[in-house]
Design a protein around this motif. Structure first.
Motif, PDB file in Angstrom:
ATOM      1  N   GLU A 192      63.390  92.410  88.692  1.00 23.80           N
ATOM      2  CA  GLU A 192      63.492  93.129  87.405  1.00 23.80           C
ATOM      3  C   GLU A 192      62.990  92.260  86.243  1.00 23.80           C
ATOM      4  OE1 GLU A 192      65.934  92.528  89.635  1.00 23.80           O
ATOM      5  OE2 GLU A 192      66.911  90.905  88.550  1.00 23.80           O
ATOM      6  N   GLY A 193      62.940  90.949  86.444  1.00 17.56           N
ATOM      7  CA  GLY A 193      62.428  90.064  85.392  1.00 17.56           C
ATOM      8  C   GLY A 193      60.941  89.763  85.550  1.00 17.56           C
ATOM      9  N   ILE A 194      60.313  90.407  86.540  1.00 17.80           N
ATOM     10  CA  ILE A 194      58.889  90.123  86.829  1.00 17.80           C
ATOM     11  C   ILE A 194      58.102  91.434  86.746  1.00 17.80           C
ATOM     12  CG2 ILE A 194      57.256  89.220  88.542  1.00 17.80           C
ATOM     13  CD1 ILE A 194      59.525  87.472  89.633  1.00 17.80           C
ATOM     14  N   PRO A 195      57.443  91.695  85.618  1.00 15.45           N
ATOM     15  CA  PRO A 195      56.738  92.975  85.469  1.00 15.45           C
ATOM     16  C   PRO A 195      55.536  93.102  86.396  1.00 15.45           C
ATOM     17  CG  PRO A 195      56.307  91.542  83.577  1.00 15.45           C
ATOM     18  CD  PRO A 195      57.366  90.865  84.406  1.00 15.45           C
ATOM     19  N   PHE A 196      54.872  92.004  86.673  1.00 13.65           N
ATOM     20  CA  PHE A 196      53.745  92.047  87.616  1.00 13.65           C
ATOM     21  C   PHE A 196      53.406  90.647  88.110  1.00 13.65           C
ATOM     22  CE2 PHE A 196      51.842  92.009  83.295  1.00 13.65           C
ATOM     23  CZ  PHE A 196      50.992  90.906  83.362  1.00 13.65           C
ATOM     24  N   ILE A 197      52.715  90.632  89.252  1.00 13.33           N
ATOM     25  CA  ILE A 197      52.131  89.388  89.770  1.00 13.33           C
ATOM     26  C   ILE A 197      50.659  89.452  89.394  1.00 13.33           C
ATOM     27  CG2 ILE A 197      51.527  88.098  91.857  1.00 13.33           C
ATOM     28  CD1 ILE A 197      53.992  89.523  93.191  1.00 13.33           C
ATOM     29  N   PHE A 200      53.481  95.908  79.277  1.00 10.03           N
ATOM     30  CA  PHE A 200      54.359  95.657  80.429  1.00 10.03           C
ATOM     31  C   PHE A 200      55.298  94.460  80.292  1.00 10.03           C
ATOM     32  CE2 PHE A 200      50.488  97.798  82.075  1.00 10.03           C
ATOM     33  CZ  PHE A 200      51.088  99.008  82.402  1.00 10.03           C
ATOM     34  N   ILE A 201      55.086  93.602  79.281  1.00 10.83           N
ATOM     35  CA  ILE A 201      55.908  92.387  79.214  1.00 10.83           C
ATOM     36  C   ILE A 201      56.995  92.508  78.147  1.00 10.83           C
ATOM     37  CG2 ILE A 201      55.874  89.901  78.736  1.00 10.83           C
ATOM     38  CD1 ILE A 201      53.026  89.869  79.914  1.00 10.83           C
ATOM     39  N   GLN A 202      58.226  92.204  78.536  1.00  6.14           N
ATOM     40  CA  GLN A 202      59.359  92.129  77.605  1.00  6.14           C
ATOM     41  C   GLN A 202      59.685  90.655  77.391  1.00  6.14           C
ATOM     42  OE1 GLN A 202      60.746  94.911  76.357  1.00  6.14           O
ATOM     43  NE2 GLN A 202      59.401  96.205  77.617  1.00  6.14           N
ATOM     44  N   PRO A 203      60.252  90.311  76.211  1.00  3.39           N
ATOM     45  CA  PRO A 203      60.654  88.904  76.012  1.00  3.39           C
ATOM     46  C   PRO A 203      61.591  88.460  77.138  1.00  3.39           C
ATOM     47  CG  PRO A 203      60.816  90.138  73.953  1.00  3.39           C
ATOM     48  CD  PRO A 203      60.486  91.140  75.018  1.00  3.39           C
ATOM     49  N   GLY A 204      61.348  87.272  77.665  1.00 10.03           N
ATOM     50  CA  GLY A 204      62.182  86.740  78.748  1.00 10.03           C
ATOM     51  C   GLY A 204      61.617  87.022  80.134  1.00 10.03           C
ATOM     52  N   ASP A 205      60.545  87.804  80.220  1.00 11.53           N
ATOM     53  CA  ASP A 205      59.942  88.113  81.527  1.00 11.53           C
ATOM     54  C   ASP A 205      59.190  86.907  82.108  1.00 11.53           C
ATOM     55  OD1 ASP A 205      60.838  90.676  81.724  1.00 11.53           O
ATOM     56  OD2 ASP A 205      58.949  91.640  81.119  1.00 11.53           O
ATOM     57  N   HIS A 206      58.992  86.966  83.422  1.00  7.86           N
ATOM     58  CA  HIS A 206      58.266  85.899  84.124  1.00  7.86           C
ATOM     59  C   HIS A 206      57.066  86.498  84.845  1.00  7.86           C
ATOM     60  CE1 HIS A 206      61.450  82.939  83.389  1.00  7.86           C
ATOM     61  NE2 HIS A 206      62.239  84.004  83.424  1.00  7.86           N
ATOM     62  N   ILE A 207      55.922  85.814  84.758  1.00  6.98           N
ATOM     63  CA  ILE A 207      54.717  86.343  85.397  1.00  6.98           C
ATOM     64  C   ILE A 207      54.123  85.291  86.331  1.00  6.98           C
ATOM     65  CG2 ILE A 207      52.364  87.240  85.034  1.00  6.98           C
ATOM     66  CD1 ILE A 207      54.976  87.699  82.355  1.00  6.98           C
ATOM     67  N   PRO A 208      54.303  85.509  87.656  1.00  7.04           N
ATOM     68  CA  PRO A 208      53.687  84.578  88.616  1.00  7.04           C
ATOM     69  C   PRO A 208      52.186  84.848  88.723  1.00  7.04           C
ATOM     70  CG  PRO A 208      55.380  85.983  89.648  1.00  7.04           C
ATOM     71  CD  PRO A 208      55.056  86.571  88.327  1.00  7.04           C
ATOM     72  N   MET A 209      51.413  83.796  88.912  1.00 13.18           N
ATOM     73  CA  MET A 209      49.952  83.960  89.054  1.00 13.18           C
ATOM     74  C   MET A 209      49.386  82.777  89.840  1.00 13.18           C
ATOM     75  SD  MET A 209      48.905  83.158  85.100  1.00 13.18           S
ATOM     76  CE  MET A 209      49.933  84.484  84.509  1.00 13.18           C
ATOM     77  N   ASN A 210      48.199  82.947  90.420  1.00 14.44           N
ATOM     78  CA  ASN A 210      47.622  81.810  91.159  1.00 14.44           C
ATOM     79  C   ASN A 210      47.228  80.693  90.197  1.00 14.44           C
ATOM     80  OD1 ASN A 210      45.614  83.620  90.276  1.00 14.44           O
ATOM     81  ND2 ASN A 210      44.282  83.263  92.019  1.00 14.44           N
ATOM     82  N   TYR A 211      46.646  81.049  89.040  1.00  7.70           N
ATOM     83  CA  TYR A 211      46.427  80.059  87.986  1.00  7.70           C
ATOM     84  C   TYR A 211      46.211  80.831  86.699  1.00  7.70           C
ATOM     85  CZ  TYR A 211      45.571  75.274  86.426  1.00  7.70           C
ATOM     86  OH  TYR A 211      45.691  74.046  85.823  1.00  7.70           O
ATOM     87  N   HIS A 212      46.441  80.177  85.569  1.00  8.02           N
ATOM     88  CA  HIS A 212      46.293  80.900  84.299  1.00  8.02           C
ATOM     89  C   HIS A 212      44.851  80.821  83.809  1.00  8.02           C
ATOM     90  CE1 HIS A 212      46.269  76.901  82.408  1.00  8.02           C
ATOM     91  NE2 HIS A 212      45.784  77.495  81.328  1.00  8.02           N
TER      92      HIS A 212
END
Ligand SMILES: *Cc1c(COP(=O)(O)O)cnc(C)c1O
Length: 489
Positions: free
Chosen positions: A189-194, A126-138
């Motif tokens: 479009e730059g965020i494949p998933f939260i 699901f991730i392309q180069p340049g994508d952003h993935i928001p999350m509560n913590y890594h």
């Protein structure tokens, strides 16, 4: 501790609420060794003052991690004996698949050998180069796989999350306003998933609330972004929702877990934490998502009905998942942690509050406030605590961080010593021992000094790096121990 009876009402097991009562008995035991402090100092030197390099033969209570070292139930070990060995089409797999479907309500299921393998497949799919993935913590392995595929993580925790002392019941919540800002900035479009991580591992095993999850879902729906749930610690997160979120007091674990799953497009977990000692699962109700991932399972893991796991592990996982619905099985670890945290906090020792899942976290920065961060207070505390107790914890501070391009250390947000509570493994007297020794160390904390590198690897230095004490503080600490404890261990 209280429990929901058949009519849904809360009942107390006993009067008062200070004893975390186990509703299981111990039937298989493993002998432990508490070696003399002189031997422990020798072992510590051999391990380069790095608890990852200590051996269990030199360790009394192994509180390094909860991963893959939880106690199995009698039903799990029994199930392992009836495992159906087959490369393809094994009945063991069918049993496990049925349990996953029952728990999560998602019929497209992929087996993997452990949690990070799921992260590898999800990130590649699901991730392309340049994508952003928001999350509560890594989590460490999540971040590594996302970055390997060219993505950038955004941690949008609330202001409460990093506070050591707090009574906030849900420090793992996502900050909804910050989430909206990140979506506005990078576009859907730059965020494949939260990504939502149940019981956020690295910030003290702190849960998020169902209310928060519903709010995240609302934002995700508006933006047309899917939600990926890291369910490795979902049992405890569901338990905390039941305990701390009033509208869920009377709901069963199954209903809570299902609601969390229903709010997610894709769920994955490491079975090393959730249910057994190996393995992992990805599941979804969306065939399009399944199709994007499926072919990677035979490529990286193994055939679609074992995914790198042995059939015995698959059987143990099936029973373990079922036991996740059992309050008695789930509550042992969080209630022991809660007991430890309350007692230690009451003694004035700096500890992350409230207690969360998987372990207790001592604030080494203020425990050893005389040691500068450049001399690794968390690493020093783990070493000193092992020396005076035989208990092995884990450094979660600047040793676990990285060096910047200019050669300087990137200081960690907080310097923590984590003491993991593998599920159903320790007794309350062992936990009392840990508290007693920690208390002694706190009274003698001025004797503890810092550490410096002896051999520092370039990547993931905390795993195999070697350190050494600055000065002769371990000998002086040992001398004080001997003068206070005499010949005892
Ligand atoms: C342990 C863990 C993982 C990785 O799982 P492994 O089985 O160790 O590969 C991922 N996410 C969370 C929250 C974890 O605790």
């Amino acid at each position: 501790m209280s429990e929901t009876n058949q009519n849904g009402a809360m009942v107390k097991f006993y009067r008062g609420n200070n004893i975390p009562l186990e509703l299981h008995k111990v039937r298989v035991v493993q002998k432990l060794h508490l070696n003399p402090i002189e031997d422990r100092l020798r072992a510590l030197r051999e391990a380069g003052f790095n608890s990852f390099l200590l051996k269990t033969k030199d360790t009394f209570l192994d509180m390094l991690t909860d991963s893959g070292c939880n106690a199995m139930s009698d039903r799990q070990t029994a199930a392992m004996m009836i495992a159906d060995d087959a490369y393809a089409g094994s009945q063991s797999y069918d049993r496990m698949e049925a349990k996953v479907l029952e728990l999560f309500g998602k019929q497209f299921i992929l087996p993997v050998h452990q949690g990070r393998a799921a992260e590898n497949i999800i990130s590649r799919a699901f991730i392309q180069p340049g994508d952003h993935i928001p999350m509560n913590y890594h989590f460490t392995t999540t971040k590594a796989h996302i970055e390997l595929n060219g993505g950038t993580i955004h941690e949008i925790y609330t202001d409460e999350a990093l506070k050591i002392k707090s009574d906030h019941p849900f420090k793992g919540n996502m900050d909804i306003e910050k989430l909206k800002t990140v979506i506005n900035e990078f576009g859907a479009e730059g965020i494949p998933f939260i990504r939502l991580e149940a019981s956020t591992n690295l910030i003290g095993g702190q849960p998020f609330s169902m209310k928060n999850m519903r709010q995240v879902r609302e934002v995700a729906n508006k933006a047309g972004i899917m939600i990926v749930l890291d369910a490795s610690l979902i049992g405890e997160n569901a338990w905390f929702i039941k305990q701390r979120e009033s509208e869920y007091h009377h709901k069963g674990m199954g209903a809570i877990i299902r609601e969390m799953s229903d709010l997610s497009d894709l769920v994955y977990f490491s079975a090393r934490k959730l249910s057994s000692s190996r393995g992992g699962i990805i599941c979804t109700a969306r065939e399009d998502l399944y199709d994007q991932m499926r072919d990677m399972v035979p490529l990286f893991e193994g055939f679609l009905t074992y995914g790198g796991m042995s059939v015995r592990e698959i059987e143990a996982m099936a029973v373990g998942l079922e036991e996740t619905l059992d309050n008695h099985m789930i509550c042992q670890s969080p209630s022991f942690i809660d007991y430890f945290v309350r007692k230690v906090d009451g003694l004035g020792i700096p500890v992350v509050t409230p207690g969360g899942a998987l372990g207790a976290h001592i604030d080494a920065g203020s425990f050893l406030s005389h040691i500068p961060q450049t001399q690794y207070p968390a690493g020093a505390l783990v070493s000193a605590f092992y020396l005076i107790s035989g208990i092995r914890g884990m450094e979660r501070g600047t040793v676990s961080s990285v060096r910047l391009d200019d050669g300087s250390d990137l200081p960690a947000d907080i310097e923590l010593m984590r003491l993991a509570f593998p599920r159903r493994v320790f007794t309350l007297s062992q936990i009392e021992y840990a508290i007693d020794r920690l208390c002694w160390l706190y009274e003698n904390r001025q004797l503890v000094g810092g550490l410096e590198w002896e051999k520092e690897p370039k990547v993931l230095r905390f795993f195999v790096g070697r350190l050494k004490p600055i000065g002769d503080w371990p000998e002086r600490l040992m001398a004080k121990f001997r003068s206070d404890f005499g010949e005892s261990l």
